[in-house]
Design a protein around this motif. Sequence first.
Motif, PDB file in Angstrom:
ATOM      1  N   VAL A 613      -3.650  -6.354   1.144  1.00  0.00           N
ATOM      2  CA  VAL A 613      -2.351  -6.752   0.612  1.00  0.00           C
ATOM      3  C   VAL A 613      -2.342  -6.510  -0.891  1.00  0.00           C
ATOM      4  CG1 VAL A 613      -0.748  -8.660   0.252  1.00  0.00           C
ATOM      5  CG2 VAL A 613      -1.994  -8.470   2.410  1.00  0.00           C
ATOM      6  N   ASP A 614      -1.338  -5.812  -1.364  1.00  0.00           N
ATOM      7  CA  ASP A 614      -1.178  -5.559  -2.793  1.00  0.00           C
ATOM      8  C   ASP A 614      -0.489  -6.770  -3.430  1.00  0.00           C
ATOM      9  OD1 ASP A 614      -0.814  -4.577  -5.323  1.00  0.00           O
ATOM     10  OD2 ASP A 614       0.586  -2.989  -4.757  1.00  0.00           O
ATOM     11  N   SER A 615      -1.263  -7.814  -3.652  1.00  0.00           N
ATOM     12  CA  SER A 615      -0.688  -9.072  -4.153  1.00  0.00           C
ATOM     13  C   SER A 615      -0.087  -8.914  -5.538  1.00  0.00           C
ATOM     14  CB  SER A 615      -1.758 -10.166  -4.170  1.00  0.00           C
ATOM     15  OG  SER A 615      -2.225 -10.446  -2.866  1.00  0.00           O
ATOM     16  N   LEU A 616      -0.635  -8.015  -6.355  1.00  0.00           N
ATOM     17  CA  LEU A 616      -0.113  -7.823  -7.710  1.00  0.00           C
ATOM     18  C   LEU A 616       1.348  -7.370  -7.652  1.00  0.00           C
ATOM     19  CD1 LEU A 616      -0.890  -7.858 -10.741  1.00  0.00           C
ATOM     20  CD2 LEU A 616      -1.395  -5.416 -10.515  1.00  0.00           C
ATOM     21  N   ALA A 626       9.046  -5.864   2.994  1.00  0.00           N
ATOM     22  CA  ALA A 626       8.295  -6.589   4.023  1.00  0.00           C
ATOM     23  C   ALA A 626       7.249  -5.705   4.678  1.00  0.00           C
ATOM     24  CB  ALA A 626       9.264  -7.134   5.070  1.00  0.00           C
ATOM     25  N   ILE A 627       7.545  -4.429   4.829  1.00  0.00           N
ATOM     26  CA  ILE A 627       6.591  -3.537   5.498  1.00  0.00           C
ATOM     27  C   ILE A 627       5.404  -3.259   4.586  1.00  0.00           C
ATOM     28  CG2 ILE A 627       6.290  -1.209   6.413  1.00  0.00           C
ATOM     29  CD1 ILE A 627       9.200  -1.342   7.350  1.00  0.00           C
ATOM     30  N   TYR A 628       5.674  -2.947   3.325  1.00  0.00           N
ATOM     31  CA  TYR A 628       4.599  -2.656   2.381  1.00  0.00           C
ATOM     32  C   TYR A 628       3.717  -3.883   2.163  1.00  0.00           C
ATOM     33  CZ  TYR A 628       2.212  -1.334  -1.948  1.00  0.00           C
ATOM     34  OH  TYR A 628       1.257  -1.069  -2.904  1.00  0.00           O
ATOM     35  N   CYS A 629       4.321  -5.056   2.145  1.00  0.00           N
ATOM     36  CA  CYS A 629       3.575  -6.284   1.852  1.00  0.00           C
ATOM     37  C   CYS A 629       2.999  -6.944   3.096  1.00  0.00           C
ATOM     38  CB  CYS A 629       4.462  -7.281   1.105  1.00  0.00           C
ATOM     39  SG  CYS A 629       4.946  -6.712  -0.551  1.00  0.00           S
ATOM     40  N   ALA A 630       3.130  -6.302   4.247  1.00  0.00           N
ATOM     41  CA  ALA A 630       2.538  -6.857   5.465  1.00  0.00           C
ATOM     42  C   ALA A 630       1.024  -6.844   5.347  1.00  0.00           C
ATOM     43  CB  ALA A 630       2.979  -6.037   6.676  1.00  0.00           C
ATOM     44  N   ILE A 688     -11.452  -4.793  -5.325  1.00  0.00           N
ATOM     45  CA  ILE A 688     -10.824  -3.990  -6.383  1.00  0.00           C
ATOM     46  C   ILE A 688      -9.447  -4.550  -6.726  1.00  0.00           C
ATOM     47  CG2 ILE A 688      -9.820  -1.726  -6.881  1.00  0.00           C
ATOM     48  CD1 ILE A 688     -12.151  -0.488  -5.346  1.00  0.00           C
ATOM     49  N   LEU A 689      -8.663  -4.888  -5.716  1.00  0.00           N
ATOM     50  CA  LEU A 689      -7.324  -5.422  -5.965  1.00  0.00           C
ATOM     51  C   LEU A 689      -7.394  -6.807  -6.599  1.00  0.00           C
ATOM     52  CD1 LEU A 689      -5.450  -4.256  -2.735  1.00  0.00           C
ATOM     53  CD2 LEU A 689      -5.478  -3.197  -4.995  1.00  0.00           C
ATOM     54  N   ARG A 690      -8.403  -7.604  -6.227  1.00  0.00           N
ATOM     55  CA  ARG A 690      -8.560  -8.918  -6.863  1.00  0.00           C
ATOM     56  C   ARG A 690      -8.970  -8.773  -8.325  1.00  0.00           C
ATOM     57  NH1 ARG A 690     -11.801 -10.779  -1.525  1.00  0.00           N
ATOM     58  NH2 ARG A 690     -10.010 -11.471  -0.280  1.00  0.00           N
ATOM     59  N   ASP A 691      -9.840  -7.798  -8.609  1.00  0.00           N
ATOM     60  CA  ASP A 691     -10.214  -7.545 -10.002  1.00  0.00           C
ATOM     61  C   ASP A 691      -9.008  -7.094 -10.817  1.00  0.00           C
ATOM     62  OD1 ASP A 691     -12.794  -8.205  -9.375  1.00  0.00           O
ATOM     63  OD2 ASP A 691     -13.504  -6.143  -9.176  1.00  0.00           O
ATOM     64  N   ILE A 709       0.954   1.199  -4.646  1.00  0.00           N
ATOM     65  CA  ILE A 709      -0.313   1.919  -4.636  1.00  0.00           C
ATOM     66  C   ILE A 709      -0.145   3.282  -3.980  1.00  0.00           C
ATOM     67  CG2 ILE A 709      -2.669   1.924  -3.708  1.00  0.00           C
ATOM     68  CD1 ILE A 709      -2.590  -1.144  -3.856  1.00  0.00           C
ATOM     69  N   GLU A 710      -0.622   4.329  -4.671  1.00  0.00           N
ATOM     70  CA  GLU A 710      -0.678   5.658  -4.075  1.00  0.00           C
ATOM     71  C   GLU A 710      -2.045   5.887  -3.425  1.00  0.00           C
ATOM     72  OE1 GLU A 710       0.363   8.492  -7.096  1.00  0.00           O
ATOM     73  OE2 GLU A 710       2.509   8.297  -6.641  1.00  0.00           O
ATOM     74  N   TYR A 711      -3.115   5.559  -4.163  1.00  0.00           N
ATOM     75  CA  TYR A 711      -4.452   5.632  -3.580  1.00  0.00           C
ATOM     76  C   TYR A 711      -5.406   4.797  -4.428  1.00  0.00           C
ATOM     77  CZ  TYR A 711      -5.601   9.166  -7.163  1.00  0.00           C
ATOM     78  OH  TYR A 711      -5.799   9.825  -8.345  1.00  0.00           O
ATOM     79  N   ILE A 712      -6.561   4.500  -3.846  1.00  0.00           N
ATOM     80  CA  ILE A 712      -7.571   3.664  -4.490  1.00  0.00           C
ATOM     81  C   ILE A 712      -8.900   4.414  -4.472  1.00  0.00           C
ATOM     82  CG2 ILE A 712      -8.833   1.462  -4.367  1.00  0.00           C
ATOM     83  CD1 ILE A 712      -6.395   0.328  -2.869  1.00  0.00           C
TER      84      ILE A 712
END
Length: 882
Positions: A613-616, A626-630, A688-691, A709-712
């Motif tokens: 989940v991209d919480s940021l 809603a779809i992206y944040c699922a 990584i997302l939490r950092d 996010i495009e890629y990580i």
Amino acid sequence: MHHLTLAANAVRASLITMGSASVLFSGITIAAEDNTKVERIEVTGSRIKQVDMETVSPVTVINAADIAMTGEKTVADVLNNSAINSFGSWRGISGYGSGASSTSNVNLRGLGSSATLVLLDGRRMPGTSSSSGSVADTSSIPMAIVERIEILRDGASAVYGSDAVAGVINIITKKEFDGLQLDYSTEQPSVDGGDANRLSIATGYNTDKGNITLTYEYYDTKAVMDRDIWKMDDPSYSAYSGFSSVPNGSSSSGWYSNSEICEQTENTVDTTDGNNIGRCLYNHGNVTKLFGDQTRNSILSNFSYEISDGIQFRGRASASLAETETRYAGTPVSTNYPVMSADNKYNPIGEDMTLYMRSAQIGERDTLTETNNVDILGGFLGTLDLGNGVDWELNAQHSRSTTNSFNYNLINDEIIQQAIDSEQYDIFNTSGMSYAQWNQQMTELYRKAAHTGVYQGKFESTQLDGLASTLLVDNGDVSVAMVGGLEYEMIKFKQTSDPESASGIISGGSGGDDVDATRDRSAAYLEFQVGLPANVEFSAAVRYERYEQEGSLTGAQGAVVNSSTFDAVVPKFGLSWRPVDSLLLRASYGDSFRAPNMSEMFSSQSLSFEKAVDSLWCNEPGNVDAIYCATNNQHKTWYGGNPNLEAEEGNSLTLGGVWNVTDDWNVELSYFSITYDNKIESVDVDDILRDEIKNGSSPYVHRGADGKIEYIEAGVRNLATVETSGIDFVTAYNLETAIGDFNFKLDLTHVLDFKKQDNAEAEMIDYAGTTDSPDWRGNLATSWKYDDFSAAWTVVYIGSQSADYYNTLEETDRYVDYSHYFKHNIQFAYQHAYNGSITVGVNNLFDADAPNYYTYADYRDVNVGLYDVLGRTYYLRINQKF
């Protein structure tokens, strides 16, 4: 006077029964003095042979009886239950490339598998090609050959070299055997699948001059499907993918999919409005394997021959061949997203659309992984009549590991794009075909683009080494023993992918850059052991180690050659004191050093899609999707090596003691503290997302103009510092009664802290007791024996864990706290009059459920490296000796 703990006594008893022909091979000598036999044993943690099993370093001994009592089917499972395997360890599961889905490893103190050194009979166990030889596959060791396992709970880089940071696992094999022995075992979990069968045949022959043993093992286990483990029928389950067998199109106007086709297609979830607006989702978890089908054939032979009174030849040869069949869902066309242009005659909305497609019509992504391991050791050892006598060894060892992976039903992105541009495929069925016609068209499209990905990894190691040891001084009050040695190892590592996968145009696999690397390791070491008056013993070791490695990485920018050199001098000191015969107090301190391995530096870039989940973005006011944040949304993630890595450095301190309270009861208490600087770690997407949340940004997260996010990039990197400390407590008690002999053993580890600092400026965070980092682990084993009957009851304990840290950090409440976890195992055995035995047992007797990550049901929402997800498991074992 020398005293042994109960565990040491068990080892001692087994050693006494050994014949002299195999003694030198196992590092044991028997000396006669005043008609009394005194064993000198090479105990894990020192290369100097000891008279006592208890030394300055704490060692846990798991003998063959202990292993049988666990009821586990592989060495990897036995080690995974160990209390000092703090946070669990890797078990091969579907969906991981480069052969990782077919291997298992061990992770002492939670510091990573590469910080745990695995030995086979005191020598480095060959590593897997999928890890460039840095990590041993503990599941590949035949159970039938294991005499005992010794776990050194102390850093030992000065003794064994790089990798012995968190501790050392020494697997001692059976070397003295005469006759023939057959072992058969079968087990059946309560879930569908997971049935396992094992057959081993062991034989041996002894003469006055030497011996030879030969062990063959066949092991077979059936797949476990994800749908039989996870709660997919729970109303809260929503782990569905937007990459669907019914294509979804994304444009500036939103999502488009064919509602009618979606309703007719198997394994889909229709979230459209019924008029083609929205998405047709795919239930990928319904078709994937959690654990794959595996078949393994292993053979191992130990042999020794006395050439003369002072010289012996010894050798070992082993080989294993494993085939693992894993399965992931049909390929999402995702390495390069196909696009349907606005003017395409089959475009239903007249706008450019990015397509989210999955090739389920041609079948799932099945992967066949073949792993071949060969290890050959030969050497001479003997004694010289110089001074107090000199023991010497000269050895040569060659190891080879090859991994071949064949990934079926992958998709060539370029062919898909060309087919869409050709306007020959009406993927949204704008022309109103029947369902059968549309499905046949999609099948033809994917067959045209189908690709079989091929990966090969090959690791070869050749090592030459020698050592000499002697007793320098022994005047009654003071004794000084020493050992010194030299090692040289040449390593070659090569991995290749098929050209299409390497060029980055294939979806569904993990192909990437080809790697061709070499590594030379040179080492010299000295170790001293000084016995002083008043039962005080001092030990000191020092080791110099140098790594020279070079790797050629061939990628999109051509061949790039990187070379590096790492070297270090690491010491270790120990002190023990026995104030009374029954009490041993000890302390040790050592520095650690680990050079980055070739996989960490030169491994290829591989693509994965990680759920996170991209919480940021999702917690930012005004951002609504809603779809992206699922919670099941997947992000394109690249993994790979890092040629700029630095060597890891650290130190460890151990304090403690062993008290033989009575002849039948002993207690051990140890404190450990490890500091680990520059720790190399493959950071997962969640971290990584939490950092990024903690720091406000991240160089590893690449976002588009809309902030999504495009890629990580989730490769390996040096963390600033990891610090951990804790307490080990072990007690054992023997009780002899008129109704049988009882043995009780309690083994507990409490992690006081486990702190990580991502970089020099970041905050040090203590993870002990948080989700997946339990601060308590333990085992309670009770056994009973009466005449030919025996029984055992074992309790595996994992402490509770708090989710507060992650809920607070991500401003959510979806993570749940874990309760205390208890798994009960029982078994009954009968030793019959025909020189054999029958054992029946049940693991996870009360069918304890593993804790789930979230407040809702999700896909793979349990840490399978820490918890049992197969439920109650019944097993039968038959042993027969001839």
